[in-house]
Design a protein around this motif. Structure first.
Motif, short mmCIF file in Angstrom:
data_model
loop_
_atom_site.label_atom_id
_atom_site.label_comp_id
_atom_site.label_asym_id
_atom_site.label_seq_id
_atom_site.Cartn_x
_atom_site.Cartn_y
_atom_site.Cartn_z
N LYS A 1 3.31 -6.66 79.98
CA LYS A 1 3.32 -6.31 81.38
C LYS A 1 3.12 -4.81 81.54
O LYS A 1 3.50 -4.04 80.67
CB LYS A 1 4.63 -6.72 82.03
N CYS A 2 2.55 -4.45 82.70
CA CYS A 2 2.35 -3.04 82.97
C CYS A 2 2.52 -2.78 84.46
O CYS A 2 2.56 -3.69 85.28
CB CYS A 2 0.98 -2.58 82.49
N VAL A 3 2.62 -1.50 84.77
CA VAL A 3 2.72 -1.03 86.14
C VAL A 3 1.47 -0.20 86.40
O VAL A 3 1.10 0.64 85.58
CB VAL A 3 3.98 -0.17 86.34
N VAL A 4 0.82 -0.42 87.55
CA VAL A 4 -0.41 0.30 87.88
C VAL A 4 -0.23 1.02 89.21
O VAL A 4 0.26 0.44 90.17
CB VAL A 4 -1.61 -0.67 87.96
N ARG A 54 0.34 10.06 79.04
CA ARG A 54 0.28 9.93 77.57
C ARG A 54 1.68 9.88 76.96
O ARG A 54 1.91 9.14 76.02
CB ARG A 54 -0.49 11.10 76.97
N ALA A 55 2.60 10.68 77.50
CA ALA A 55 3.96 10.70 76.96
C ALA A 55 4.66 9.35 77.10
O ALA A 55 5.58 9.05 76.35
CB ALA A 55 4.78 11.78 77.66
N HIS A 56 4.20 8.54 78.05
CA HIS A 56 4.79 7.23 78.28
C HIS A 56 3.88 6.09 77.83
O HIS A 56 4.01 4.96 78.29
CB HIS A 56 5.16 7.08 79.76
N ASP A 57 2.98 6.41 76.90
CA ASP A 57 2.06 5.41 76.31
C ASP A 57 1.22 4.70 77.35
O ASP A 57 0.93 3.51 77.23
CB ASP A 57 2.84 4.39 75.47
N GLY A 58 0.80 5.43 78.37
CA GLY A 58 -0.02 4.85 79.41
C GLY A 58 -1.46 5.31 79.33
O GLY A 58 -1.85 6.04 78.41
N PRO A 77 3.16 1.03 80.61
CA PRO A 77 3.85 -0.19 80.19
C PRO A 77 5.12 -0.36 81.02
O PRO A 77 5.82 0.61 81.32
CB PRO A 77 4.18 0.05 78.72
N ALA A 78 5.39 -1.59 81.43
CA ALA A 78 6.60 -1.88 82.19
C ALA A 78 7.81 -1.74 81.27
O ALA A 78 7.76 -2.07 80.09
CB ALA A 78 6.54 -3.28 82.77
#
Length: 85
Positions: A1-4, A54-58, A77-78
């Protein structure tokens, strides 16, 4: 799952080459800033967004809008659901 999160603005038409430079610090459009107007930023906003993403692997995606302006999309990423409640 992810947040956009997607944000769009209007403005002049942008080339793909120009869009690729917009995440560079202290750049706005095609030139480095040489302005003394207090209402104009210094070209750090998208560079900061890139670093945080980038710091949050997005992922950060910049897309020129056909009618002019830009669409900025951040996908992160959620967070996993906490089960210890």
């Amino acid at each position: 799952k992810c947040v956009v999160l997607a944000v769009e603005n209007t403005g002049e038409q942008l080339t793909p080459q120009l869009v690729s430079t917009l995440v560079e610090p202290f750049l706005r459009g095609t030139e480095r800033l040489h302005t003394h107007h207090p209402d104009v930023g210094v070209g750090l906003g998208l560079a900061i967004v890139k670093s945080i993403t980038r710091a949050h692997d997005g992922t950060l995606t910049l897309t020129a809008r056909a009618a002019g302006g830009l669409c900025v999309t951040v996908q992160l990423p959620a967070a996993p659901r906490r089960t210890d409640r």
